[in-house]
Design a protein around this motif. Structure first.
Motif, PDB file in Angstrom:
ATOM      1  N   ASP A  53      -5.302   2.679 -12.264  1.00 47.11           N
ATOM      2  CA  ASP A  53      -4.813   3.145 -10.975  1.00 47.11           C
ATOM      3  C   ASP A  53      -6.042   3.641 -10.218  1.00 47.11           C
ATOM      4  O   ASP A  53      -7.163   3.209 -10.495  1.00 47.11           O
ATOM      5  CB  ASP A  53      -3.702   4.185 -11.109  1.00 47.11           C
ATOM      6  N   HIS A  54      -5.864   4.580  -9.282  1.00 48.72           N
ATOM      7  CA  HIS A  54      -7.007   5.019  -8.490  1.00 48.72           C
ATOM      8  C   HIS A  54      -7.850   6.080  -9.192  1.00 48.72           C
ATOM      9  O   HIS A  54      -8.892   6.482  -8.663  1.00 48.72           O
ATOM     10  CB  HIS A  54      -6.540   5.551  -7.133  1.00 48.72           C
ATOM     11  N   ALA A  55      -7.432   6.525 -10.380  1.00 45.15           N
ATOM     12  CA  ALA A  55      -8.180   7.591 -11.045  1.00 45.15           C
ATOM     13  C   ALA A  55      -8.373   7.368 -12.532  1.00 45.15           C
ATOM     14  O   ALA A  55      -9.163   8.069 -13.157  1.00 45.15           O
ATOM     15  CB  ALA A  55      -7.471   8.936 -10.819  1.00 45.15           C
ATOM     16  N   THR A  56      -7.673   6.400 -13.104  1.00 43.19           N
ATOM     17  CA  THR A  56      -7.656   6.217 -14.553  1.00 43.19           C
ATOM     18  C   THR A  56      -7.784   4.730 -14.877  1.00 43.19           C
ATOM     19  O   THR A  56      -7.211   3.892 -14.165  1.00 43.19           O
ATOM     20  CB  THR A  56      -6.338   6.759 -15.142  1.00 43.19           C
ATOM     21  N   LEU A  66       7.576   8.312  -0.438  1.00 40.61           N
ATOM     22  CA  LEU A  66       8.860   8.780  -0.965  1.00 40.61           C
ATOM     23  C   LEU A  66       9.674   7.659  -1.595  1.00 40.61           C
ATOM     24  O   LEU A  66      10.660   7.918  -2.287  1.00 40.61           O
ATOM     25  CB  LEU A  66       9.677   9.423   0.157  1.00 40.61           C
ATOM     26  N   ASP A  67       9.284   6.406  -1.358  1.00 39.64           N
ATOM     27  CA  ASP A  67      10.102   5.271  -1.771  1.00 39.64           C
ATOM     28  C   ASP A  67       9.366   4.455  -2.826  1.00 39.64           C
ATOM     29  O   ASP A  67       8.506   3.637  -2.515  1.00 39.64           O
ATOM     30  CB  ASP A  67      10.419   4.403  -0.561  1.00 39.64           C
ATOM     31  N   GLU A  68       9.720   4.660  -4.081  1.00 43.26           N
ATOM     32  CA  GLU A  68       9.027   3.983  -5.180  1.00 43.26           C
ATOM     33  C   GLU A  68       9.366   2.499  -5.257  1.00 43.26           C
ATOM     34  O   GLU A  68       8.736   1.750  -6.026  1.00 43.26           O
ATOM     35  CB  GLU A  68       9.366   4.637  -6.524  1.00 43.26           C
ATOM     36  N   THR A  69      10.333   2.017  -4.455  1.00 41.41           N
ATOM     37  CA  THR A  69      10.676   0.597  -4.487  1.00 41.41           C
ATOM     38  C   THR A  69       9.769  -0.237  -3.594  1.00 41.41           C
ATOM     39  O   THR A  69       9.824  -1.471  -3.636  1.00 41.41           O
ATOM     40  CB  THR A  69      12.131   0.378  -4.044  1.00 41.41           C
ATOM     41  N   LEU A  70       8.943   0.414  -2.785  1.00 39.27           N
ATOM     42  CA  LEU A  70       8.074  -0.317  -1.869  1.00 39.27           C
ATOM     43  C   LEU A  70       6.836  -0.837  -2.587  1.00 39.27           C
ATOM     44  O   LEU A  70       6.431  -0.297  -3.628  1.00 39.27           O
ATOM     45  CB  LEU A  70       7.661   0.586  -0.704  1.00 39.27           C
ATOM     46  N   PRO A  71       6.206  -1.877  -2.023  1.00 42.07           N
ATOM     47  CA  PRO A  71       5.017  -2.424  -2.667  1.00 42.07           C
ATOM     48  C   PRO A  71       3.948  -1.358  -2.861  1.00 42.07           C
ATOM     49  O   PRO A  71       3.597  -0.634  -1.927  1.00 42.07           O
ATOM     50  CB  PRO A  71       4.533  -3.494  -1.674  1.00 42.07           C
ATOM     51  N   LEU A  72       3.504  -1.232  -4.062  1.00 43.90           N
ATOM     52  CA  LEU A  72       2.317  -0.448  -4.394  1.00 43.90           C
ATOM     53  C   LEU A  72       2.501   1.060  -4.285  1.00 43.90           C
ATOM     54  O   LEU A  72       1.519   1.803  -4.413  1.00 43.90           O
ATOM     55  CB  LEU A  72       1.136  -0.886  -3.508  1.00 43.90           C
ATOM     56  N   THR A  73       3.711   1.569  -4.048  1.00 40.68           N
ATOM     57  CA  THR A  73       3.861   3.016  -3.879  1.00 40.68           C
ATOM     58  C   THR A  73       3.487   3.812  -5.134  1.00 40.68           C
ATOM     59  O   THR A  73       2.661   4.722  -5.047  1.00 40.68           O
ATOM     60  CB  THR A  73       5.285   3.372  -3.403  1.00 40.68           C
ATOM     61  N   PRO A  74       4.043   3.527  -6.329  1.00 39.55           N
ATOM     62  CA  PRO A  74       3.631   4.334  -7.491  1.00 39.55           C
ATOM     63  C   PRO A  74       2.120   4.323  -7.748  1.00 39.55           C
ATOM     64  O   PRO A  74       1.555   5.376  -8.074  1.00 39.55           O
ATOM     65  CB  PRO A  74       4.426   3.707  -8.646  1.00 39.55           C
ATOM     66  N   PRO A  75       1.418   3.174  -7.580  1.00 39.02           N
ATOM     67  CA  PRO A  75      -0.035   3.226  -7.770  1.00 39.02           C
ATOM     68  C   PRO A  75      -0.761   4.095  -6.751  1.00 39.02           C
ATOM     69  O   PRO A  75      -1.914   4.483  -6.988  1.00 39.02           O
ATOM     70  CB  PRO A  75      -0.455   1.756  -7.623  1.00 39.02           C
TER      71      PRO A  75
END
Length: 738
Positions: A275-278, A602-611
């Protein structure tokens, strides 16, 4: 007529989007979104086929495009002038410096009026004795073979963009990735170089990332999930159908991406998850491509490492064990776990390691100190270090390691804001450099006509923010000059002090061009990045404002004459500073701007949100992150105040910043702003995050931006009447090779 479609009976009548409020409560705060309807429920399908957009949404975007076209119509002559001027600084026929690999030289060239690259090779024996001083043939080397003709491939396609183009280790096959929509979903193709026939069915829905095994019989590639996340690594025996590919690795964490790579020696295939840190890496010996991947070191939150091999060891660049600005460690390939790591290059606070390459007898590392890059060479046989140094006040460096491992030659590219790219071959043993090519600027460009400065602006908390600045020698520094101020400040990406030929269409008309190296990048080390992300993200915006104030205080420009310009996360920066200090800006350019960051995060279903949560915070679960993001989110903070002229650019096929973010932002701005300044939205209906494809077609968008800016300062007519003539007409060959 739908309620999304405006009345365009007058050229100055802008579209007005319907308000259809949607409310939800988060952490005790009621969020009301009047324009949530602009997000099509069918957005995934529309990303690949924009004709599938809901009628109301398509009508609104079309109305905005019509309004923009109508508003910009009187500037058509200026835009044509700018396109011709921008094109005049590009060598129509051009060739890269050939890169050796085995019995071949590989290179890329462009034909006259060609939009796309032509990938070529030529026999090394026929060309290796060519004197370095001789001009490089614009149409390639003797015995040339065309591997892939980008112009021919693009013919008949509405959109064409190449991803990786990679020849096999035995030089018989060519794998390449093709995006036909702008959605960054690539189809992989494999061709026999001699016959130009495809040897297997195309492989769809990939990231464009691919690697060959040592025997050239196996192809590794990565694919996307429904949220456009690169999440799976596959291997395929050449000639087999895609459905017969074997899954090598699947990343279960929705916040992680995967990719494949090789070490410089080509000995190992690397499978990276990050991800951006790990980060975390697995490896396979390229000679046994069907082996099970082995883990180098398990992931630890907040720790990263990258991998090269050296003899019996891996050499890792890592920020583990408190090495904030990274260090190099060595570990046995047989037992690579963390407990076996031994330091090779110590961590030095303030000296950020950027990259490292292991050649057979030399180690190369790229590092940055005092916001400037440098290259350090280690002679492994003698244990001696030396640095390649440069004297310019501000400059950019890039390493092109090539294909070979057992070599003493390092290729690097140097440029500065007033110095076109220079490609050097550096002998790491003798410590001598040879200029192989200087990028041509056919219009008669003369570097001495421009002044480059590195300034520092004092931020609100006392931090010194670097600024790279260029202007013409004749530009008055009395506060009268308009200034285009560029910024980004996210993901640790540093803005290079590099050459850009397009900028001179403004600089030669009296503009100052400045780049604000704000926190959120890594210009001043990893801490510079850490102090511009998560809870510290507001520093990015206050840094940018401090730079603008410094430019005004020192006479380089003035409040109301500065234009913030940024794309993607840089577009968020533009949106935030427009809300916070609208008085500073004379106009603004927001290119594919990430302006609805709160709703998106706020929307984890969108592209790339959790990362993205490690970068911005997770406002869904973290109240503090929610409040921080809400405090600066451009869309949330639009208010009833005067804004400068604004041009926003979007793409329906964009998987990184979805089209509705700039669309919603513009709709809300138009409903709230108290001024009569132009507010334009240009949405590419068949392009994505990268904008228009093709080296000349892309100039049309640059001309649109520059015409808008010049018009905002009442300079459009004078700019149309006479193109700048600040440089002597010194002839320059299409390619200068030394």
């Amino acid at each position: 007529m739908t309620d999304a479609q405006p009345n365009l009976s007058r050229a100055n009548t802008p579209p007005v989007a319907a308000r259809r409020p949607v409310s939800e409560q988060r952490h005790g705060v009621m969020l009301v979104d009047d324009y949530a309807w602009l997000r099509d429920e069918n957005w995934r399908e529309a990303m690949h086929d924009p004709s599938l957009l809901h009628a109301d949404i398509a009508a609104y975007l079309a109305a905005e495009n019509t309004y923009t076209d109508t508003y910009m119509a009187p500037l058509s002559s200026l835009r044509q002038t700018l396109v011709a001027e921008l094109r005049g600084r590009i060598a129509e026929r051009d060739t890269s410096v050939p890169t050796p690999d085995g019995d071949w030289f590989y290179y890329v060239r462009f034909r006259e009026a060609g939009q796309h690259p032509i990938f070529c090779r030529a026999p090394r024996a026929d060309n290796d004795a060519r004197p370095a001083e001789a001009p490089m043939p614009e149409d390639g080397l003797s015995g040339e073979q065309i591997l892939l003709d980008g112009d021919a491939e693009a013919h008949g396609r509405a959109y064409f963009s190449l991803g990786e183009v990679n020849h096999s280790r035995d030089h018989r096959l060519l794998a390449f990735a093709l995006d036909e929509r702008g959605s960054e979903a690539y189809t992989l193709h494999v061709r026999d170089i001699q016959t130009q026939r495809e040897i297997q069915p195309p492989i769809p829905n990939t990231t464009g990332n691919l690697m060959w095994s040592a025997d050239s019989a196996t192809l590794f590639f990565t694919t996307l999930d429904d949220n456009h996340r690169p999440c799976k690594v596959w291997r395929l025996a050449l000639g087999d159908a895609p459905e017969h590919a074997e899954l090598v690795y699947s990343e279960p964490d929705a916040g992680f991406f995967v990719s494949v790579d090789t070490t410089q020696s080509d000995r190992f295939i690397l499978i990276n998850a990050h991800d951006h840190a790990t980060s975390e890496t697995r490896f396979i010996d390229s000679a046994t491509p069907w082996a099970t991947p082995r883990l180098i070191a398990e992931r630890v939150e907040g720790q990263e490492y990258s991998v090269e091999d050296d003899g019996d060891d891996f050499v890792l660049m890592t920020n583990a064990d408190g090495a904030e600005d990274f260090k190099l460690v060595r570990t046995p390939i047989a037992t690579p776990a963390r407990e076996h790591w031994q330091t090779v290059v110590e961590h030095e606070p303030g000296r950020l390691l950027l990259d490292h390459i292991e050649f057979a007898d030399f180690r190369v590392r790229m590092e940055r100190a005092d916001a400037l890059p440098r290259i350090v060479i280690t002679d492994k046989t003698r244990g001696l270090d030396h640095a390649i140094r440069f004297d310019a006040e501000a400059y950019s460096l890039g390493i092109a390691p090539g294909y070979e491992h057992d070599t003493a030659t390092l290729r690097f590219i140097y440029s500065a804001p007033n110095t076109p790219d220079e490609t050097y071959d550096y002998d790491m043993a003798t410590r001598t450099r040879q200029l192989r090519k200087r990028r041509a600027v056919p219009s008669g460009f003369q570097p001495e006509n421009y002044v480059v400065r590195r300034l520092h602006a004092r931020a609100a908390d006392g931090a010194d923010v670097p600024v790279t600045l260029i202007h013409h020698v004749d530009t008055p520094l009395d506060g009268s000059a308009p200034c285009l101020l560029h910024g980004y400040g996210a993901y640790g990406i540093s803005e290079p002090a590099a050459f850009s030929s397009s900028r001179f269409s403004l600089i030669d008309r009296g503009f100052v061009h400045a780049t604000a190296h704000v926190r959120g990048g890594k210009e001043c080390g990893y801490r510079w990045y850490a102090n511009g992300k998560l809870a510290h993200k507001p520093n990015t915006f206050s840094d940018f404002i401090a730079v603008a104030e410094h430019l005004a205080a020192t006479g380089y420009s003035a409040a109301g004459r500065i234009v913030p310009h940024g794309g993607s996360a840089g577009g968020m920066l533009v949106g935030a500073v427009l809300n916070q200090r609208p008085d500073l800006w004379g106009a603004a350019i927001a290119d594919v701007p990430f302006v609805d960051v709160l709703n998106t995060m706020l929307d984890e279903t969108l592209p790339l949100t959790p990362p993205e949560w490690p970068e911005w915070g997770n406002p869904r679960d973290d109240v503090a992150a929610f409040e921080t993001i809400r405090s600066y989110c451009p869309y949330q903070n639009v208010s009833a105040q005067a804004y400068p002229p604004i041009l926003a650019i979007a793409g329906v096929s964009d998987p990184r910043v979805t089209y509705w973010e700039p669309a919603k932002w513009v709709a809300k701005l138009r409903a709230h702003k108290t001024d009569d300044n132009p507010l334009l939205l240009k949405t590419h209906m068949a392009a994505g995050h990268g904008g228009l494809p093709g080296r000349f077609t892309a100039l049309e968008e640059t001309a649109l931006i520059y015409a808008f800016v010049l018009d905002a300062f009442d300079m459009a007519q004078s700019a149309t009447d006479s193109a700048p003539d600040n440089n002597a007409n010194t002839p320059i060959r299409a390619n200068e090779v030394y």
